[in-house]
Design an enzyme around this catalytic site. Structure first.
Site, PDB file in Angstrom:
ATOM      1  N   CYS A   1       0.837  -1.204   0.000  1.00 47.28           N
ATOM      2  CA  CYS A   1       0.000   0.000   0.000  1.00 47.28           C
ATOM      3  C   CYS A   1       0.876   1.259   0.000  1.00 47.28           C
ATOM      4  CB  CYS A   1      -0.917  -0.013   1.224  1.00 47.28           C
ATOM      5  SG  CYS A   1      -1.896   1.481   1.440  1.00 47.28           S
TER       6      CYS A   1
ATOM      7  N   CYS B   1       0.270   3.490   3.064  1.00 43.49           N
ATOM      8  CA  CYS B   1       0.837   2.900   4.276  1.00 43.49           C
ATOM      9  C   CYS B   1       2.341   3.160   4.348  1.00 43.49           C
ATOM     10  CB  CYS B   1       0.571   1.399   4.302  1.00 43.49           C
ATOM     11  SG  CYS B   1      -1.186   0.963   4.297  1.00 43.49           S
TER      12      CYS B   1
END
Length: 277
Positions: free
Chosen positions: A54, A57
């Protein structure tokens, strides 16, 4: 004397390094998984759900570490959960977007939806802004029974996907062949589950046994039927006798009336006419 100073200095340096390692360990991000996730129910926590692939993230990773380093002054613990290695937790917390941050205190779960910078995260804890956020309802609480069932389904789906990848990549099985195997296994498991449920229902609610009457008449039944037939014949005979008797009486009455009519004119006397005054 010099040796004593050297030993004393060594002890001070060693103690400082040990204390620094301890503090750094206390202020580092705690990796949470299926085995130790219940630790967040004991204290106040901020937990991030992330995935290695991600981009958002990855952008939050450095800020999350800085936030964890200041967590000792806030009196909280900071953790993170990899949804790839712990799919059951992503199902338990109903994580639908990454990264997702939860505040946990006294078994109450609140989703953080503020800015993802260190100052906003610290303000959220210091000023207790989490009190303005509604907690997750009880029926959706991660430690509830129904969410435990959802977690099991998520783990099962992850295991099935891993098995599918193993059959297609390691064994060279075509994709349609893997799907066919899963379909057959699903049908067999459904049939087996249905059989088990039927057996359980028969044990819990056994069927009622009804006695079937025999079509062959017994001696007692034959005797009863013959008595009924005789009684019916007697009743019919009585009715016939009564009917014939009533017809005879009617005939006798009609004959007597005829005789009376034939005899009455002879017996009747003619009246003489009266003389006018």
């Amino acid at each position: 004397m010099a040796s004593n100073n050297w030993i004393f200095s060594f002890i001070i340096v060693f103690g400082f390094c040990t204390f620094s390692s301890y503090v750094e360990g206390q202020n580092s991000v705690v990796e949470l998984n299926e085995d130790n996730w219940t630790d967040m129910l004991k204290r106040e926590w901020m937990v991030e759900f992330y995935a290695p692939w991600c981009p958002a993230c990855k952008a939050l990773e450095g800020i999350w570490k800085e936030f964890a380093q200041h967590s000792s002054g806030l009196g909280i613990k900071v953790g993170k959960v990899d949804v790839i290695t712990s799919p059951g937790l992503s199902g338990r917390f109903m994580v639908t977007a990454l990264p997702t941050i939860f505040h946990v205190l006294n078994g109450e779960f609140r989703q953080y939806k503020g800015s993802r910078d260190r100052e906003s995260l610290m303000t959220f804890i210091e000023e207790r802004k989490w009190q303005q956020v509604d907690p997750v309802p009880g029926w959706k609480s991660p430690n509830s029974l129904q969410m435990s069932v959802v977690s099991s389904f998520f783990k099962l789906s992850q295991n099935l996907r891993d098995l599918h990848n193993k059959m297609t990549e390691d064994f060279g099985l075509p994709t349609w062949g893997s799907y066919l195997i899963f379909a057959i296994a699903t049908i067999l498991m459904g049939a087996l589950l249905g059989l088990v449920l039927v057996c359980l229902l028969d044990l819990i609610y056994p069927p009622k046994h009804t006695s079937v009457q025999s079509s062959v008449p017994t001696k007692t039944q034959k005797k009863k039927d013959s008595d009924d037939e005789l009684a019916d014949e007697d009743i019919r005979d009585d009715l016939v006798d009564d009917a014939s008797q009533s017809e005879g009486e009617k005939q006798t009455d009609s004959e007597s009336d005829q005789d009376y009519k034939t005899q009455s004119p002879n017996k009747m006397k003619k009246r003489r006419p009266r003389r006018a005054d």
